[in-house]
Design a protein around this motif. Structure first.
Motif, short mmCIF file in Angstrom:
data_model
loop_
_atom_site.label_atom_id
_atom_site.label_comp_id
_atom_site.label_asym_id
_atom_site.label_seq_id
_atom_site.Cartn_x
_atom_site.Cartn_y
_atom_site.Cartn_z
N SER A 118 18.89 -5.20 -24.96
CA SER A 118 19.01 -3.82 -25.48
C SER A 118 19.06 -2.61 -25.92
CB SER A 118 20.46 -4.55 -26.89
OG SER A 118 21.29 -4.96 -26.65
N PRO A 119 19.63 -1.65 -25.62
CA PRO A 119 18.65 -0.16 -26.76
C PRO A 119 17.79 -0.70 -28.51
CG PRO A 119 20.64 -0.16 -25.29
CD PRO A 119 20.73 -1.74 -25.12
N GLY A 120 16.46 -0.49 -28.33
CA GLY A 120 15.74 -0.72 -29.70
C GLY A 120 15.65 -2.01 -29.92
N GLU A 121 15.41 -2.84 -29.28
CA GLU A 121 15.37 -4.11 -28.94
C GLU A 121 13.91 -4.06 -27.89
OE1 GLU A 121 16.27 -7.25 -30.19
OE2 GLU A 121 18.46 -6.54 -30.54
N HIS A 122 13.48 -5.24 -28.73
CA HIS A 122 11.78 -5.45 -27.94
C HIS A 122 11.59 -6.79 -28.47
CE1 HIS A 122 10.31 -6.11 -32.45
NE2 HIS A 122 9.75 -6.11 -32.05
N TYR A 123 10.26 -7.53 -27.24
CA TYR A 123 9.50 -8.69 -27.73
C TYR A 123 8.27 -8.23 -27.30
CZ TYR A 123 8.44 -13.20 -26.32
OH TYR A 123 7.88 -14.49 -26.43
N ALA A 124 7.98 -9.66 -28.38
CA ALA A 124 5.78 -9.25 -28.11
C ALA A 124 5.53 -10.26 -27.83
CB ALA A 124 6.25 -8.75 -30.17
N ALA A 125 4.46 -10.37 -26.60
CA ALA A 125 4.04 -11.39 -25.87
C ALA A 125 2.77 -11.90 -27.11
CB ALA A 125 4.31 -11.57 -25.07
N LEU A 143 12.25 -0.12 -18.92
CA LEU A 143 11.75 -0.76 -19.52
C LEU A 143 10.50 0.19 -19.88
CD1 LEU A 143 10.96 -3.46 -20.40
CD2 LEU A 143 9.78 -4.05 -18.51
N THR A 144 9.97 -0.16 -21.00
CA THR A 144 7.96 0.12 -21.87
C THR A 144 7.72 -1.11 -21.79
OG1 THR A 144 9.18 2.61 -22.68
CG2 THR A 144 7.15 1.05 -23.65
N ILE A 145 6.45 -0.79 -21.30
CA ILE A 145 5.66 -1.95 -21.92
C ILE A 145 4.31 -1.62 -22.19
CG2 ILE A 145 4.36 -4.00 -20.56
CD1 ILE A 145 5.79 -3.78 -18.27
N GLU A 146 3.59 -2.27 -23.51
CA GLU A 146 2.36 -1.69 -24.56
C GLU A 146 1.57 -2.18 -24.44
OE1 GLU A 146 4.26 -1.79 -27.79
OE2 GLU A 146 6.11 0.30 -27.58
N PHE A 147 0.36 -1.99 -23.86
CA PHE A 147 -0.97 -3.25 -23.86
C PHE A 147 -1.29 -2.47 -24.92
CE2 PHE A 147 1.00 -2.82 -19.59
CZ PHE A 147 0.68 -4.27 -19.97
N THR A 173 13.36 1.33 -25.12
CA THR A 173 13.26 2.60 -25.85
C THR A 173 14.67 3.45 -25.30
OG1 THR A 173 11.59 3.47 -24.51
CG2 THR A 173 10.97 3.11 -26.43
N GLY A 174 15.06 3.32 -23.85
CA GLY A 174 16.23 3.91 -23.30
C GLY A 174 17.40 3.86 -24.28
N PRO A 175 19.18 4.57 -23.37
CA PRO A 175 19.59 4.28 -24.37
C PRO A 175 21.60 3.21 -24.06
CG PRO A 175 19.61 6.06 -22.40
CD PRO A 175 18.60 5.70 -23.23
N THR A 176 20.85 2.46 -22.97
CA THR A 176 21.77 1.77 -21.65
C THR A 176 20.60 0.10 -21.75
OG1 THR A 176 20.32 2.12 -19.89
CG2 THR A 176 22.48 3.30 -21.23
N LEU A 177 21.58 -0.70 -21.42
CA LEU A 177 21.31 -1.78 -21.20
C LEU A 177 20.20 -1.84 -20.50
CD1 LEU A 177 21.19 -4.92 -22.52
CD2 LEU A 177 22.39 -5.63 -20.21
N THR A 178 18.59 -2.83 -20.68
CA THR A 178 18.08 -2.75 -19.54
C THR A 178 17.44 -4.14 -19.43
OG1 THR A 178 16.50 -1.04 -20.43
CG2 THR A 178 15.20 -2.94 -19.18
N GLU A 179 17.57 -4.22 -17.50
CA GLU A 179 17.53 -5.52 -17.09
C GLU A 179 16.06 -5.51 -16.01
OE1 GLU A 179 20.28 -7.80 -13.98
OE2 GLU A 179 20.97 -5.95 -14.41
N PHE A 180 15.48 -6.31 -15.91
CA PHE A 180 14.56 -6.94 -14.86
C PHE A 180 13.99 -8.41 -15.28
CE2 PHE A 180 12.60 -6.80 -19.21
CZ PHE A 180 12.01 -7.71 -19.07
N ILE A 181 13.80 -8.63 -14.00
CA ILE A 181 13.01 -9.43 -13.26
C ILE A 181 11.68 -9.74 -13.60
CG2 ILE A 181 12.66 -10.92 -11.12
CD1 ILE A 181 15.56 -10.79 -11.39
#
Length: 186
Positions: A118-125, A143-147, A173-181
């Motif tokens: 969802s917008p504003g959500e993140h997952y730190a791996a 999708l923003t990926i921070e290394f 960081t976008g305004p809509t739901l991000t969906e990725f594989i």
């Protein structure tokens, strides 16, 4: 959504208990081997706790299993049966989730994931074991990926391959739901 997550937690609970008792380990033994608290292990075996993917990795390594062996219904991988997927990560915003779709035998293993953020959500791996790779393909949104040393921005239709044996964070960081594989190989 709750039923899907409950099913995945029950599968995890059954597998965790099964593999722990096969080794004649107590929950304390598994806690010591994995670095995960006995309280967390007890909650997982009771299917009462949403868990981080990093915690699952530590438990799988301690039990000498792959991540997929720990979280998948036993006998599911490579059987030719249709798989429904298992929701293994979610946040209080039900739209943010990670679903392990299926797995296929490879040198060590391959995982196919379907993620929503969802917008504003993140997952730190946490870093995966050395030699693991990820291939991402963005279906919708950005999708923003921070290394540690760089940040990469992907939009619908973009893909990226990278070694996952480093810390990284998925961020919408976008305004809509991000969906990725997400495809993980080890």
């Amino acid at each position: 959504m709750a039923d899907v997550l409950d099913h995945a937690l029950r599968t995890l609970a059954d597998n965790l208990r099964h593999h722990r008792t096969q080794r004649a380990w107590t929950q304390d033994d598994l806690a010591q081997a994995s670095g995960i608290s006995r309280r967390m292990i007890a909650a997982l075996e009771a299917a009462q706790n949403n868990v981080s993917l990093s915690t699952l990795d530590h438990l799988a390594q301690a039990l000498n299993l792959t991540f997929v062996e720990l979280v998948s219904p036993r006998l599911s991988a490579g059987t030719g049966e249709v798989q429904r997927g298992a929701t293994l990560w979610t946040t209080p915003h039900a739209a943010s989730q990670a679903v392990l779709i299926n797995t296929v035998p490879a040198r060590h293993g391959t995982e196919l994931w379907h993620w929503h953020l969802s917008p504003g959500e993140h997952y730190a791996a946490s870093p995966d074991p050395q030699g693991m790779m990820e291939l991402l393909y963005v279906l919708h949104g950005q999708l923003t990926i921070e290394f540690q040393e760089r940040t990469t921005h992907l939009h619908a239709g973009d893909s990226l391959t990278y070694p996952s044996d480093q810390p990284y964070t998925y961020r919408n960081t976008g305004p809509t739901l991000t969906e990725f594989i997400r495809n993980v190989t080890h």
